[in-house]
Design a protein around this motif. Structure first.
Motif, short mmCIF file in Angstrom:
data_model
loop_
_atom_site.label_atom_id
_atom_site.label_comp_id
_atom_site.label_asym_id
_atom_site.label_seq_id
_atom_site.Cartn_x
_atom_site.Cartn_y
_atom_site.Cartn_z
N GLY A 214 0.81 -1.21 0.00
CA GLY A 214 0.00 0.00 0.00
C GLY A 214 0.84 1.26 0.00
O GLY A 214 0.53 2.23 -0.71
N ASP A 215 1.92 1.24 0.76
CA ASP A 215 2.77 2.44 0.85
C ASP A 215 3.41 2.79 -0.48
O ASP A 215 3.59 3.97 -0.80
CB ASP A 215 3.87 2.21 1.89
N TYR A 216 3.77 1.77 -1.27
CA TYR A 216 4.53 2.01 -2.50
C TYR A 216 3.70 1.79 -3.76
O TYR A 216 4.23 1.87 -4.88
CB TYR A 216 5.78 1.14 -2.51
N GLY A 217 2.42 1.52 -3.61
CA GLY A 217 1.54 1.44 -4.77
C GLY A 217 1.72 0.22 -5.64
O GLY A 217 1.37 0.24 -6.82
N HIS A 218 2.25 -0.85 -5.08
CA HIS A 218 2.40 -2.09 -5.84
C HIS A 218 1.19 -3.01 -5.60
O HIS A 218 0.40 -2.81 -4.67
CB HIS A 218 3.69 -2.81 -5.45
#
Length: 252
Positions: A214-218
């Protein structure tokens, strides 16, 4: 209709049950009325059915499932109650594991894990599969491991495979690496973190890895992999190491 039959309301009061409960017991075949009025559908019971109804209420108050209650009333009291006791004991053990996990979160807060990106090769494996629910994952995993023990070598890699999306029921798989394995565990790019501590606390690390997505959009792609790095038979629970891995779905 016999004069000695009790209407469902009087029978319910005698047995300390509700009318709704008695109707439910009848619908499930646990305790049928002695007679049902074909015109109105109203249920009537014999006074000597009170003993069975009271037993049903007592067992339900102790958390015994209705299918087990039905077996008890049909005459299989010994076997059914032993199974019910084992089930309650297992549930208590699961709740104690959950309590220990909650105590850790209360003491330390939600953990943060160092997540690394790793390339994992494809591996030939033997695999075992067991049906599970969210509450029976440890039991299902243990059953898979026991089935794979004859195929394990001292340096063999043991991997647990768990669904990314938890349904009411799903398959748990465990794989052991072997040169002559009959399946291929796919490789790829994974987000990984090492969990140190008891197996029942691994969900904390899984959540940490998924938070990284979630933090890195993967995009995460299942199943979640747990690579068991040491032997629980010779390693204290607080020193067990497990590499948690989730494939990065948007990486080639």
């Amino acid at each position: 209709m016999s004069d000695d039959l009790l209407p469902i309301g009087r029978f319910a009061r005698l047995c300390r049950l509700s009318v709704k409960q008695l109707r439910h017991y009848d619908d499930l075949g646990v305790l049928a009325p002695a007679w049902t009025d074909p015109a109105s559908g109203y249920r009537y019971y014999r006074p000597d059915q009170a003993r069975d109804a009271l037993m049903a209420g007592l067992l339900r108050a102790m958390g015994v499932p209705l299918p087990v209650v039905a077996r008890v009333l049909s005459g299989d009291a010994g076997g059914a109650l032993r199974e019910a006791r084992d089930g309650i004991e297992a549930d208590i053990a699961r709740r104690r594991r959950g309590l220990r996990l909650l105590d850790r979160v209360l003491a330390e807060g939600l953990p943060e894990h160092e997540v690394a990106i790793v390339r994992e090769p494809a591996r030939r494996v033997f695999a075992a599969r067991e049906s599970a629910t969210p509450l029976t994952i440890p039991d299902a995993t243990g059953a898979c491991v026991r089935r794979l023990l004859p195929r394990m070598s001292p340096d063999g890699l043991l991997v647990g495979l768990f669904p990314l999306d938890m349904a009411d029921e799903f398959d748990v798989r465990v794989a052991v690496q072997a040169a002559d394995g009959d399946e291929v565990l796919p490789g790829g790019t994974f987000a990984a973190a090492v969990h140190v501590g008891p197996y029942e606390e691994i969900p904390l690390t899984v959540h940490g890895v998924l938070a990284w997505f979630g933090d890195y959009g993967h995009t995460p792609a299942g199943p979640v992999r747990e690579v068991y790095l040491n032997d629980p038979a010779t390693t204290p629970p607080d020193h067990l190491e497990t590499r948690v891995m989730v494939r990065v779905g948007d990486e080639q």
